[in-house]
Motif scaffolding. Structure first.
Motif, PDB file in Angstrom:
ATOM      1  N   ALA A  22       0.832  -1.198   0.000  1.00  0.00           N
ATOM      2  CA  ALA A  22       0.000   0.000   0.000  1.00  0.00           C
ATOM      3  C   ALA A  22       0.869   1.251   0.000  1.00  0.00           C
ATOM      4  O   ALA A  22       0.577   2.227  -0.704  1.00  0.00           O
ATOM      5  N   THR A  23       1.950   1.238   0.769  1.00  0.00           N
ATOM      6  CA  THR A  23       2.874   2.372   0.820  1.00  0.00           C
ATOM      7  C   THR A  23       3.516   2.600  -0.541  1.00  0.00           C
ATOM      8  O   THR A  23       3.612   3.736  -1.012  1.00  0.00           O
ATOM      9  N   GLU A  24       3.949   1.522  -1.187  1.00  0.00           N
ATOM     10  CA  GLU A  24       4.572   1.631  -2.508  1.00  0.00           C
ATOM     11  C   GLU A  24       3.604   2.210  -3.543  1.00  0.00           C
ATOM     12  O   GLU A  24       3.997   3.025  -4.373  1.00  0.00           O
ATOM     13  N   GLU A  25       2.349   1.786  -3.496  1.00  0.00           N
ATOM     14  CA  GLU A  25       1.363   2.301  -4.444  1.00  0.00           C
ATOM     15  C   GLU A  25       1.145   3.798  -4.243  1.00  0.00           C
ATOM     16  O   GLU A  25       0.960   4.536  -5.205  1.00  0.00           O
ATOM     17  N   LYS A  27       3.437   5.865  -3.141  1.00  0.00           N
ATOM     18  CA  LYS A  27       4.658   6.495  -3.653  1.00  0.00           C
ATOM     19  C   LYS A  27       4.693   6.513  -5.178  1.00  0.00           C
ATOM     20  O   LYS A  27       5.294   7.397  -5.773  1.00  0.00           O
ATOM     21  N   LYS A  28       4.032   5.545  -5.812  1.00  0.00           N
ATOM     22  CA  LYS A  28       3.980   5.486  -7.273  1.00  0.00           C
ATOM     23  C   LYS A  28       2.846   6.339  -7.838  1.00  0.00           C
ATOM     24  O   LYS A  28       2.536   6.250  -9.026  1.00  0.00           O
ATOM     25  N   ASN A  29       2.198   7.141  -6.992  1.00  0.00           N
ATOM     26  CA  ASN A  29       1.102   8.033  -7.390  1.00  0.00           C
ATOM     27  C   ASN A  29      -0.094   7.284  -7.969  1.00  0.00           C
ATOM     28  O   ASN A  29      -0.747   7.749  -8.893  1.00  0.00           O
ATOM     29  N   ARG A  30      -0.408   6.121  -7.414  1.00  0.00           N
ATOM     30  CA  ARG A  30      -1.569   5.358  -7.864  1.00  0.00           C
ATOM     31  C   ARG A  30      -2.769   5.539  -6.939  1.00  0.00           C
ATOM     32  O   ARG A  30      -3.841   5.035  -7.234  1.00  0.00           O
ATOM     33  N   ILE A  31      -2.574   6.247  -5.839  1.00  0.00           N
ATOM     34  CA  ILE A  31      -3.658   6.514  -4.887  1.00  0.00           C
ATOM     35  C   ILE A  31      -3.911   8.019  -4.875  1.00  0.00           C
ATOM     36  O   ILE A  31      -2.977   8.801  -4.747  1.00  0.00           O
ATOM     37  N   SER A  32      -5.170   8.410  -5.017  1.00  0.00           N
ATOM     38  CA  SER A  32      -5.483   9.845  -5.001  1.00  0.00           C
ATOM     39  C   SER A  32      -6.785  10.096  -4.251  1.00  0.00           C
ATOM     40  O   SER A  32      -7.646   9.222  -4.151  1.00  0.00           O
ATOM     41  N   LYS A  39       0.515  11.021  -0.292  1.00  0.00           N
ATOM     42  CA  LYS A  39       1.643  10.313   0.304  1.00  0.00           C
ATOM     43  C   LYS A  39       1.095   9.264   1.272  1.00  0.00           C
ATOM     44  O   LYS A  39      -0.044   9.372   1.733  1.00  0.00           O
ATOM     45  N   PRO A  40       1.898   8.273   1.618  1.00  0.00           N
ATOM     46  CA  PRO A  40       1.420   7.224   2.522  1.00  0.00           C
ATOM     47  C   PRO A  40       1.012   7.750   3.899  1.00  0.00           C
ATOM     48  O   PRO A  40       0.186   7.140   4.571  1.00  0.00           O
ATOM     49  N   ILE A  50     -11.663   7.852  -2.199  1.00  0.00           N
ATOM     50  CA  ILE A  50     -10.311   7.422  -2.575  1.00  0.00           C
ATOM     51  C   ILE A  50     -10.361   6.797  -3.964  1.00  0.00           C
ATOM     52  O   ILE A  50     -11.214   5.955  -4.242  1.00  0.00           O
ATOM     53  N   ASN A  51      -9.438   7.198  -4.829  1.00  0.00           N
ATOM     54  CA  ASN A  51      -9.272   6.588  -6.150  1.00  0.00           C
ATOM     55  C   ASN A  51      -8.033   5.709  -6.110  1.00  0.00           C
ATOM     56  O   ASN A  51      -6.955   6.181  -5.768  1.00  0.00           O
ATOM     57  N   VAL A  52      -8.206   4.434  -6.462  1.00  0.00           N
ATOM     58  CA  VAL A  52      -7.110   3.471  -6.459  1.00  0.00           C
ATOM     59  C   VAL A  52      -6.912   2.994  -7.889  1.00  0.00           C
ATOM     60  O   VAL A  52      -7.791   2.350  -8.458  1.00  0.00           O
ATOM     61  N   ARG A  53      -5.770   3.332  -8.476  1.00  0.00           N
ATOM     62  CA  ARG A  53      -5.487   2.954  -9.863  1.00  0.00           C
ATOM     63  C   ARG A  53      -4.773   1.608  -9.880  1.00  0.00           C
ATOM     64  O   ARG A  53      -3.640   1.475  -9.425  1.00  0.00           O
ATOM     65  N   LYS A  54      -5.489   0.611 -10.367  1.00  0.00           N
ATOM     66  CA  LYS A  54      -4.911  -0.716 -10.585  1.00  0.00           C
ATOM     67  C   LYS A  54      -5.132  -1.008 -12.061  1.00  0.00           C
ATOM     68  O   LYS A  54      -6.240  -1.374 -12.462  1.00  0.00           O
ATOM     69  N   PRO A  55      -4.096  -0.763 -12.886  1.00  0.00           N
ATOM     70  CA  PRO A  55      -4.296  -0.889 -14.323  1.00  0.00           C
ATOM     71  C   PRO A  55      -5.001  -2.193 -14.666  1.00  0.00           C
ATOM     72  O   PRO A  55      -4.706  -3.208 -14.072  1.00  0.00           O
TER      73      PRO A  55
END
Length: 125
Positions: A22-25, A27-32, A39-40, A50-55
């Motif tokens: 979750a922290t890595e995601e 940091k990769k700007n996939r959570i907004s 940031k985590p 919450i928007n969670v980008r999981k391609p």
């Protein structure tokens, strides 16, 4: 406890298998939240979206309540509500249906089924 870190929350409601994922995601700007990458350490509270980008799609969740402790899968609906638009879910369904049809050249050997179809096509039967 009105606020909790977003990385802890994403792990607690089982969107990610580990907190470090979750922290890595984050940091990769996939959570907004509200179109802003977070940031985590960002604190969230009930009512946040919450928007969670999981391609290939972006999931959207509304926070109903917050927790830091990992929940059982049956309790998750008490804490988040899935409000992902139908268009996004259709994209996911299309990817499932398409399967390996649009596999690019050089991405591995054909499956057994694809090989049989190829042999049938070449032989003309």
């Amino acid at each position: 406890m009105n606020e909790v870190r977003i990385d802890k929350f994403l792990w607690a409601v089982r969107l990610y298998k580990t907190r470090s994922l979750a922290t890595e995601e984050c940091k990769k700007n996939r959570i907004s939240i509200a179109g802003v990458n977070v940031k985590p350490s960002r604190m969230i509270q009930p009512g946040d979206v919450i928007n969670v980008r999981k391609p290939p799609i972006t999931y959207t969740y509304r926070v109903l309540d917050v927790t830091e402790n990992r929940l059982g899968a049956q309790l998750v609906p008490n804490y988040i509500e899935d409000i992902t638009p139908a268009e996004q879910l259709e994209i996911l369904e299309m990817n499932k249906v398409s399967g390996f049809v649009d596999r690019a050249k050089g991405l591995g050997r054909p499956t057994k089924k694809e090989r049989r179809e190829l042999d049938e096509f070449i032989s003309g039967n």
